[in-house]
Scaffold this active site. Sequence first.
Site, short mmCIF file in Angstrom:
data_model
loop_
_atom_site.label_atom_id
_atom_site.label_comp_id
_atom_site.label_asym_id
_atom_site.label_seq_id
_atom_site.Cartn_x
_atom_site.Cartn_y
_atom_site.Cartn_z
N CYS A 109 -1.39 0.42 7.42
CA CYS A 109 -2.37 0.75 7.58
C CYS A 109 -2.61 -0.89 6.27
CB CYS A 109 -3.42 1.64 7.06
SG CYS A 109 -3.52 3.17 8.51
N ARG A 110 -3.22 -0.73 5.31
CA ARG A 110 -3.78 -1.15 4.82
C ARG A 110 -2.79 -2.90 4.30
NH1 ARG A 110 -5.38 2.25 -0.19
NH2 ARG A 110 -3.90 2.85 0.64
N SER A 111 -1.78 -2.13 4.37
CA SER A 111 -0.58 -3.76 3.68
C SER A 111 -0.01 -4.85 4.39
CB SER A 111 0.38 -3.51 3.04
OG SER A 111 0.94 -1.95 3.35
N ASP A 128 -7.83 3.85 1.67
CA ASP A 128 -6.83 3.87 2.92
C ASP A 128 -8.13 4.46 3.71
OD1 ASP A 128 -4.73 4.43 3.94
OD2 ASP A 128 -3.78 5.36 2.55
N ASN A 161 2.59 1.37 3.98
CA ASN A 161 2.61 0.39 4.99
C ASN A 161 2.58 0.66 6.38
OD1 ASN A 161 5.39 -1.35 5.45
ND2 ASN A 161 3.96 -2.32 4.93
N CYS A 183 1.01 -0.98 0.05
CA CYS A 183 -0.10 -0.13 -0.16
C CYS A 183 0.61 1.29 0.36
CB CYS A 183 -0.86 0.07 1.21
SG CYS A 183 -0.67 0.15 2.79
#
Length: 158
Positions: free
Chosen positions: A13-15, A127, A11, A8
């Site tokens: 939050c999402r990934s 995000d 690096n 993401c």
Amino acid sequence: MIKILFVCHGNICRSPMAEFIFKDLIEKQGLSGQFEIASAATSTEEIWNGTGNPVYPPAREELARHGIRCDGKRAVQLKKSDYGYYDYLIGMEKYNLKNMERITGGDPDKKISRLLDFTDSPKDIADPWYTGNFDLTYDEIKKGCEALFKFVAKNNTL
């Protein structure tokens, strides 16, 4: 060994959520030894003097609500060499894919895709840094990870 890198923007939050949700999923299947799972950023915004920031607290708290820990994870940046190393490079949105291809020099082996492209509802994962919807992000990532696992299992005879 099947190697998957989730990517993401920052690096934090999402990934990392995807990394640890996928690790939890394969651990519950008894397949941890057959996978190498990691995550990275397309930017350096969360990396200072070579040290990445830890997982953003609301993301860490959402994972913890589901019994998943992400202790010790710090942001790292995607490198050109990651393309040759990983079997799958999975972004969270189209913007990530564009930056992933810029960093890796393209996608000649078709390794780069969005996480939700493996589901029946392909789309970007927003995000949560901006939306604040960490619970929705968790649900979408979990759905994507489950679909990715089915795809990988089918194509690698697990």
